[in-house]
Enzyme design. Structure first.
Site, PDB file in Angstrom:
ATOM      1  N   ASP A  63       1.107  10.811  -5.176  1.00  0.00           N
ATOM      2  CA  ASP A  63       2.837  10.005  -4.502  1.00  0.00           C
ATOM      3  C   ASP A  63       2.885   9.080  -5.624  1.00  0.00           C
ATOM      4  OD1 ASP A  63       1.136   7.730  -4.519  1.00  0.00           O
ATOM      5  OD2 ASP A  63       1.451   8.669  -1.868  1.00  0.00           O
ATOM      6  N   ARG A  77       7.006   4.826  -7.268  1.00  0.00           N
ATOM      7  CA  ARG A  77       6.079   5.561  -5.303  1.00  0.00           C
ATOM      8  C   ARG A  77       7.348   6.617  -5.521  1.00  0.00           C
ATOM      9  NH1 ARG A  77       4.552   7.630  -1.809  1.00  0.00           N
ATOM     10  NH2 ARG A  77       3.296   6.564  -0.632  1.00  0.00           N
ATOM     11  N   ASP A  82       3.305  11.097   1.259  1.00  0.00           N
ATOM     12  CA  ASP A  82       2.444   9.974   1.456  1.00  0.00           C
ATOM     13  C   ASP A  82       0.808  11.177   1.194  1.00  0.00           C
ATOM     14  OD1 ASP A  82       0.244   8.000   1.515  1.00  0.00           O
ATOM     15  OD2 ASP A  82       0.145   8.495   3.723  1.00  0.00           O
ATOM     16  N   THR A  83       0.523  10.813   0.387  1.00  0.00           N
ATOM     17  CA  THR A  83      -0.693  11.868  -0.274  1.00  0.00           C
ATOM     18  C   THR A  83      -1.973  11.189   0.473  1.00  0.00           C
ATOM     19  OG1 THR A  83      -0.711  11.408  -2.208  1.00  0.00           O
ATOM     20  CG2 THR A  83       0.455  12.926  -1.735  1.00  0.00           C
ATOM     21  N   GLU A  85      -5.369   8.966  -0.320  1.00  0.00           N
ATOM     22  CA  GLU A  85      -5.995   7.477  -1.311  1.00  0.00           C
ATOM     23  C   GLU A  85      -7.239   9.213  -2.268  1.00  0.00           C
ATOM     24  OE1 GLU A  85      -4.547   5.318  -1.904  1.00  0.00           O
ATOM     25  OE2 GLU A  85      -2.756   5.221   0.174  1.00  0.00           O
ATOM     26  N   ARG A 128       7.932  -1.813  -5.654  1.00  0.00           N
ATOM     27  CA  ARG A 128       7.351  -0.455  -6.917  1.00  0.00           C
ATOM     28  C   ARG A 128       8.904   0.141  -7.157  1.00  0.00           C
ATOM     29  NH1 ARG A 128       2.710   1.748  -3.848  1.00  0.00           N
ATOM     30  NH2 ARG A 128       4.212   1.550  -2.412  1.00  0.00           N
TER      31      ARG A 128
END
Length: 271
Positions: A63, A77, A82-83, A85, A128
């Site tokens: 992501d 971002r 959300d993927t 980690e 970001r």
């Protein structure tokens, strides 16, 4: 009953959306490449004429990417998703994280630019950039990650909610199909991803495999302490434990050996 379909790297994975029927692949990059090639041919192409084009420098995670923005190298971002980690300093590698990263890399493979659609606010608290990301052909990276069960809808903060309803509808279909991250009951939570739930499910299906995966994952997390960082100029530098700037370095990738770091394009820090 906990459902464990397939996983990549940690087991196997189902990736759907490229055809009417689901496609089963193994964890090899060439298999994901084949699936993504089909997606590129059949996926909906969005109008990107009003979006901004930027030089693509690197795929950091499932992501997060790095681009050239106003002369500087900056992280982007992906908004609203959300993927799991792949190189987090405390969470380590999470199931389906490597798959999500490889999927994003293959989706963006062969192109030196990406198109960004910004929402109301351009940056998060970590400074970001925040954006919806599209390939040069107009394929939404967020849409495909969600459709293929490699991301969850998350970090929904006003005023950046332009595509939240669209993304939630895609996620609902992936949940109903129980693919990817949704193939393991209770793995996805409101706070992120629960590795214990994942390994409990694996253990129910295959106790021996679960012990091996857990052992390998723990061993990998403990030994992979080399920090890879990309500075503002876009230079990839890796820092070894004990070096001057090691503790203050924010790792974008973690490596187990110097050879791994070099193979990924990083050079050693001078001190």
């Amino acid at each position: 009953m906990k459902k464990l379909l397939l996983a990549l790297f940690f087991s196997t994975l189902i990736i759907s959306g490229c055809t009417e029927e689901s496609s089963t692949v193994s964890g090899k990059a060439e298999d994901i490449q084949g699936i993504v090639a089909s997606i590129k041919e059949t996926a909906e192409k969005h109008d990107i004429s009003k979006f901004e084009e930027y030089e693509l420098q690197d795929v950091i995670d499932g992501d997060t990417i790095r681009i050239k923005y106003n002369g500087s190298s900056e992280k982007v971002r992906f908004l609203l998703v959300d993927t799991p980690e792949t190189n987090h300093e405390t969470l380590g590698v999470q199931p389906f994280g490597p798959e999500a990263k490889e999927f994003a890399k293959q989706l963006l493979a062969g192109q030196d630019t990406v198109y960004l659609e910004f929402d109301v606010s351009y940056r998060d608290k970590y400074k970001r950039l925040l954006a919806y990301v599209y390939t040069k052909d107009g394929i939404s990276v967020q849409e495909q990650l969600l459709k293929n069960g490699l991301a969850r809808v998350a970090y929904i903060y006003d005023p950046n909610t332009k595509h939240v309803d669209w993304f939630k509808s895609i996620q609902k279909t992936a949940q109903q199909s129980a693919i990817g991250i949704w193939s393991v009951e209770d793995y996805v939570t409101n706070r992120g991803y629960d590795k214990e739930a994942y390994y409990d499910a694996v253990k129910d299906e295959n106790p021996t495999k679960a012990d091996e995966d857990d052992s390998n994952n723990t061993s990998s997390n403990e030994s992979c302490k080399i920090k890879g960082n990309i500075n503002s100029k876009g230079n990839k530098i890796y820092h070894m434990p004990g070096q001057r700037d090691y503790d203050n370095t924010v790792a974008e990738e973690m490596f187990c050996t110097e050879e791994d770091a070099v193979e990924n394009g990083f050079v050693p820090a001078k001190q």
